[in-house]
Write an enzyme that holds these catalytic residues in place. Structure first.
Site, short mmCIF file in Angstrom:
data_model
loop_
_atom_site.label_atom_id
_atom_site.label_comp_id
_atom_site.label_asym_id
_atom_site.label_seq_id
_atom_site.Cartn_x
_atom_site.Cartn_y
_atom_site.Cartn_z
CB ALA A 1 1.95 8.27 14.10
CB CYS B 1 6.32 1.26 8.11
SG CYS B 1 6.44 -0.40 7.45
CE LYS C 1 3.51 1.94 3.69
NZ LYS C 1 2.24 1.27 3.93
CG LEU D 1 -2.67 4.41 9.84
CD1 LEU D 1 -3.64 5.41 9.25
CD2 LEU D 1 -1.54 4.15 8.86
CB THR E 1 -0.92 0.01 1.24
OG1 THR E 1 -0.11 -0.23 2.42
CG2 THR E 1 -1.99 -1.02 1.16
#
Ligand code: UGA
Length: 439
Positions: free
Chosen positions: A205, A256, A259, A201, A72
Site C-alpha cells: 500500500a 499485487c 488487490k 499489505l 489469493t
C-alpha cells in the site's frame, strides 16, 4: 523455492501444483514464466534438491515445512466482491494438508493474506480428531518481478511472524535457519503473526501510494509547466522521503498493488474504520484517473478523434523484464483506445501471448507485432506504456520517416530523449511535463 534450493543444498525442496501443465513446464526447457536469471538457477538445482511434482498428497505427507503459496485473488462474487480476498484456494489447501499429514508440520503462509488469516488456517488444520500438530507461521514475500533473483538473493529483510508460544518460537527458529544460509542475521525480522500479515499489505500500500502521489503531482505539473522528473529529484533527495518509486507513469499495474490495497480497504471497512478505508481507496482511484488521463491526452493531442487512426503501442507488460500483464495499465488503455475506434499495433518483447488473451473479445482492430519498428510503420502515433530498455535503442529517425504526419509520441514513462525526438519532427507528449510540439 529455487533460491532456497540453490542456497541450502542440505534441504530437499519439492514444488507441487494441481496444474499438470505448469509442472510439466517447470520440468521442461521452457519455464512457464520469464524472470531474468531464473532458468539457470532452476537448471542447476533441478533433479538434485529441487523437484516439481503433481503428487501433492505424497509430498504433503513427506514434508516437514509446507509453504502455502496459492493464489489469493480479489473476490468477484458475493459479499466483499471487488475488494475482499477469495480465500477458497487457501482453505482447500489447508484441508488437503490436514487430510494428508501423518506427522507434525510447520505451515508457512507465503501467499498474501488478510490479517488474522493464520487463525482460520489453524482452525481448519486442527479440526477433527487428527492428533498431528501444526504450527502456522507468516513469512510474506517482498520480491518484485523482473528483479526477483536479486531481491531473493540479497533481500532488504526477511519477515517471519509467529505465535509467542514455545512451539511458535521453535517453528520460527527452524524457518530462520533456512534463511540464515545466505541472509545476514540482522536482516531477519521476527514479529507476532498479525503484524507480519499486516506488514505485507502495508508495504504494498505504501509503495503504491508513492506512485499515486507522484502521478497526481504529474497532472499538476502538466498544467503549470513544471517538470515531474525535476520534482521527483528535488523531493527524493530528502533522505526522509527517499528517491525510489517516484517515477510518474501511466498508472501502476501488476497482480499485487490493486488487490492488496483493496484488501486493506475491505479490512478497514470490516472494522468500521471508514475514514482509513477511504484514505487508501483513494490510491486506487488516482491510479484509475491516471490511466484515463493518459488516454485523454492522446485523444486531445490527436485533434479529439482517434477513429481509424493507427497507434503503435510500445510495451504491454505491467513493467519491463517480465511477460506478466496482470492488471497492466496497457489493458485498460488499449481497451479505451479501441473504444475510440483507434487501430492498435501492439508490440512487446515478452508479453504478446498474454496481450492476445487480455484483449480477447475487445472490439476493434488489433495487431500483435514483435518488431517495434514494424509496429510503428504507417502509424499516426506511438504510445509507450512499458519502459523496455530496447525502446531507447531504436532508430527514431527511421521510424519517423515511415509514420503518418503529423507524427505523435506519448511517452507514458518518460523513457525516451524528448528533445531529440522533437528535433526529428515528432510531437512529443511526456508524462508530467509540457508537450514539445510543432503544431
Ligand atoms: C510489488 C512490490 O514492489 C514487491 O515488493 C512485492 O513483493 C510484490 O508487489 C508482491 O506483492 O508480490 P511488483 O508488482 O512485481 O512488486 O512490481 P513493482 O516494481 O512494485 O511495480 C508495480 C507497478 O508500479 C508497475 O506497474 C510499475 O511500472 C509501477 N511503478 C513503480 C511506477 O509507475 N512508478 C514507480 O516509480 C515504480
Amino acid at each position: 523455492m529455487t533460491i532456497i534450493a540453490n542456497k541450502c543444498p542440505d534441504y530437499k525442496v519439492t514444488v507441487v501444483d494441481i496444474s499438470e501443465e505448469k509442472i510439466n513446464a517447470w520440468n521442461s526447457d521452457k519455464l512457464p514464466i520469464f524472470e531474468p536469471g531464473l532458468k539457470e538457477r532452476v537448471l542447476s538445482a533441478r533433479g538434485k534438491n529441487l523437484f516439481f511434482s503433481t503428487e501433492i498428497d505424497r509430498c504433503i505427507d513427506e514434508a516437514d515445512i509446507i509453504f502455502v503459496s496459492v493464489n489469493t485473488p480479489t473476490k468477484t462474487f458475493g459479499e466483499g466482491a471487488g475488494k475482499a480476498v477469495d480465500l477458497q484456494f487457501i482453505e482447500q489447501t489447508a484441508r488437503r494438508i490436514k487430510e494428508n499429514s501423518k506427522s507434525n508440520k510447520i505451515v508457512v503462509e507465503k501467499s498474501t493474506l488478510p490479517v488474522r488469516a493464520a487463525e482460520t488456517l489453524k482452525t481448519i488444520l486442527h479440526s477433527g480428531n487428527n492428533s498431528v500438530q501444526f504450527e502456522v507461521l507468516s513469512n510474506p514475500e517482498f520480491m518484485a518481478e523482473g528483479t526477483g533473483i536479486s531481491d531473493m538473493e540479497d533481500p532488504d529483510r526477511i519477515l517471519i511472524g509467529s505465535m509467542d508460544t514455545p512451539s511458535g518460537i521453535a517453528a520460527r527458529d527452524i524457518l530462520m535457519d533456512i534463511y540464515l544460509h545466505w541472509v545476514p542475521g540482522e536482516r531477519l525480522i521476527t514479529t507476532n503473526l498479525w503484524s507480519s500479515e499486516i506488514s505485507k499489505l502495508v508495504a504494498n500500500a505504501f509503495l503504491a501510494q508513492r506512485v499515486s502521489s507522484i502521478n497526481s503531482i504529474a497532472s499538476l505539473c502538466e498544467v503549470t509547466e513544471a517538470d515531474v522528473t525535476e520534482v521527483s529529484r528535488a523531493i527524493g533527495m530528502d533522505s526522509r522521503i527517499g528517491s525510489r518509486f517516484l517515477n510518474a507513469g501511466p498508472g501502476f499495474g501488476g497482480s499485487c498493488f490493486r488487490k492488496d490495497i483493496l484488501n486493506l480497504v475491505y479490512l478497514c471497512e470490516h472494522y468500521q474504520l471508514n475514514e482509513v478505508a477511504a484514505f487508501w481507496e483513494q490510491v486506487v482511484s488516482i491510479n484509475d484517473y491516471q490511466m484515463e488521463r493518459y488516454v485523454r491526452r492522446i485523444l486531445q493531442a490527436m485533434f479529439n478523434t482517434l477513429t481509424g487512426k493507427k497507434l503503435a503501442v510500445f510495451g504491454f507488460a505491467f513493467k519491463p523484464d517480465t511477460g506478466d500483464t496482470r492488471d497492466a495499465p496497457a489493458i485498460y488503455i488499449c481497451k479505451r483506445l479501441l473504444d475510440e475506434k483507434a487501430c492498435l499495433k501492439i508490440t512487446d518483447p515478452y508479453a504478446l501471448d498474454n496481450a492476445r488473451k487480455d484483449l480477447q473479445g475487445a472490439e476493434g482492430k488489433v495487431d500483435f507485432i514483435e518488431d517495434p519498428c514494424q509496429a510503428a510503420e504507417g502509424a499516426h502515433g506511438i504510445a509507450l506504456i512499458t519502459e523496455w530498455s530496447l525502446y531507447k535503442q531504436l532508430d527514431y529517425q527511421k521510424i519517423f520517416d515511415t509514420m503518418e504526419k503529423p507524427a505523435f509520441i506519448f511517452d507514458g514513462r518518460n523513457h525516451l530523449d524528448h528533445q531529440a525526438l522533437y528535433e526529428i519532427g515528432f510531437n512529443v507528449y511526456p508524462v508530467g511535463k509540457p508537450a514539445l510540439t510543432h503544431l
